[in-house]
Design a protein around this motif. Structure first.
Motif, PDB file in Angstrom:
ATOM      1  N   HIS A 140       0.826  -1.206   0.000  1.00  0.00           N
ATOM      2  CA  HIS A 140       0.000   0.000   0.000  1.00  0.00           C
ATOM      3  C   HIS A 140       0.865   1.263   0.000  1.00  0.00           C
ATOM      4  CE1 HIS A 140      -3.908  -2.005   1.654  1.00  0.00           C
ATOM      5  NE2 HIS A 140      -3.673  -2.281   0.386  1.00  0.00           N
ATOM      6  N   TRP A 142       2.246   1.661  -3.525  1.00  0.00           N
ATOM      7  CA  TRP A 142       1.155   2.070  -4.422  1.00  0.00           C
ATOM      8  C   TRP A 142       0.785   3.548  -4.205  1.00  0.00           C
ATOM      9  CZ3 TRP A 142      -0.503   1.067  -8.864  1.00  0.00           C
ATOM     10  CH2 TRP A 142      -1.773   1.424  -9.286  1.00  0.00           C
ATOM     11  N   THR A 143       0.755   3.972  -2.959  1.00  0.00           N
ATOM     12  CA  THR A 143       0.475   5.372  -2.660  1.00  0.00           C
ATOM     13  C   THR A 143       1.555   6.273  -3.235  1.00  0.00           C
ATOM     14  OG1 THR A 143      -0.687   4.771  -0.644  1.00  0.00           O
ATOM     15  CG2 THR A 143       0.076   7.034  -0.806  1.00  0.00           C
TER      16      THR A 143
END
Length: 59
Positions: free
Chosen positions: A7, A10-11
């Motif tokens: 995550h 991806w951020t």
């Protein structure tokens, strides 16, 4: 690799992509004429202003 790391990566990828789009849109003066033309395209089908003067304007 756990889900928190995925995550986080991806951020970071999305944030860099967003910065790239902002830079592309606002960073170049050569594209300004194209963007101005696109912004005013909605007004192309309206009648000219002179037609209102001949009819006496809006009442």
């Amino acid at each position: 690799m756990d889900i928190v790391t995925v995550h986080s990566i991806w951020t970071l990828v999305l944030f860099i992509s967003f910065c790239g789009v902002v830079w592309w849109a606002y960073g170049s003066k050569s594209r300004q004429s194209r963007f101005d033309e696109a912004a005013n395209i909605i007004f192309d089908d309206e009648p000219p202003v002179e037609s209102d003067k001949k009819q006496g304007g809006m009442q």
